[in-house]
Design a protein around this motif. Structure first.
Motif, PDB file in Angstrom:
ATOM      1  N   LYS A 114      73.580  23.924  32.621  1.00  0.00           N
ATOM      2  CA  LYS A 114      73.029  23.081  31.224  1.00  0.00           C
ATOM      3  C   LYS A 114      72.058  23.159  32.328  1.00  0.00           C
ATOM      4  O   LYS A 114      71.597  22.424  33.311  1.00  0.00           O
ATOM      5  CB  LYS A 114      73.735  21.922  30.911  1.00  0.00           C
ATOM      6  N   HIS A 118      70.128  20.662  27.309  1.00  0.00           N
ATOM      7  CA  HIS A 118      71.215  21.017  26.463  1.00  0.00           C
ATOM      8  C   HIS A 118      71.912  19.343  26.004  1.00  0.00           C
ATOM      9  O   HIS A 118      71.685  18.027  26.841  1.00  0.00           O
ATOM     10  CB  HIS A 118      72.364  21.089  26.999  1.00  0.00           C
ATOM     11  N   TYR A 121      73.908  18.094  28.436  1.00  0.00           N
ATOM     12  CA  TYR A 121      73.853  17.347  29.802  1.00  0.00           C
ATOM     13  C   TYR A 121      73.638  15.657  30.104  1.00  0.00           C
ATOM     14  O   TYR A 121      73.340  15.103  29.654  1.00  0.00           O
ATOM     15  CB  TYR A 121      71.200  17.910  29.752  1.00  0.00           C
TER      16      TYR A 121
END
Length: 233
Positions: A114, A118, A121
């Motif tokens: 990620k 994202h 995240y």
């Protein structure tokens, strides 16, 4: 999730910067004059230099240059440690000790796939945000079949940690310790075989309130009181 241990780098020692002081040089015609550590421009007379420094000029006989006056260097302030090592749990708090292989990981692409853009995240399997705090509590990943989510461990060399995450490669007696950067993974940990101490078995859940309460307790008592463990888990 864990980083490849073959890239583990040796820690590079570093030296802290030290300050240096200069004695006052109050003589006309030198390249630079210093009064109480502050530079005085070229050509300024001794009396002007003293006036700039806030010190009274001493009387001197005509035709005789004044001797340079030494200035005591300022007292050095004691350096505060960057972190304070937390205390290991009391023997009566230890439920069991477990020998595991411990690696390190980050929230970044190299560990999780990620990026910072994202939406998930830095979010663990349990839903809490990853954290690393030597003076409080950190989050780690483990196999929930071996160490359930929400379990509290003491890991020598790492500190207190709560199992908040899982990983596809973290099976059996393996744990993955969270670090903020890959540099910290390589420098502070790498890959180790370590005996961890379980002080509270989790119930399958880990919450932000739990992490906050445990962190505050460690910062206050330098350890986790048993009554708090019973209360938050």
């Amino acid at each position: 999730m864990s980083l490849d241990p073959q890239y583990t780098k040796d820690a590079v020692p570093f030296c802290s910067a030290s300050s240096h002081t200069r004695n006052d040089v109050l003589a006309v015609g030198q390249a630079a004059l210093y009064a109480q550590g502050e530079s005085v421009s070229r050509g300024v007379s001794r009396s002007e230099a003293l006036a700039q420094s806030g010190r009274p000029a001493a009387a001197q006989a005509p035709g005789h240059p004044a001797a340079p006056q030494a200035v005591q260097p300022p007292a050095k302030q004691p350096l505060r440690p960057a972190s304070i090592q937390v205390a290991a749990p009391a023997p009566e708090q230890i439920i069991s000790s477990l020998k595991v292989t411990a690696t390190g990981y980050t929230a970044g692409y190299e560990s999780t796939g990620k990026t910072a853009k994202h939406p998930q995240y830095g979010i663990t399997y349990s839903g809490v945000k990853v954290r690393r705090d030597k003076n409080a509590v950190s989050t780690i990943a483990a196999d929930p079949k071996v160490i359930p989510l929400g379990s509290v461990l003491y890991i020598p060399g790492y500190g207190y940690a709560v199992v908040a995450d899982t990983g596809s490669a973290i099976k059996g007696r393996k744990i993955d310790l969270y670090f903020s950067t890959t540099k910290q993974v390589y420098k502070e940990w790498g890959k180790k075989t370590v005996v961890v101490q379980l002080i509270k078995r989790g119930n399958g859940k880990c919450t932000e309130n739990m992490l906050k309460s445990l962190g505050q307790a460690i910062q206050t008592y330098n350890a986790i009181p048993q009554d708090l463990l019973e209360e938050v888990i």
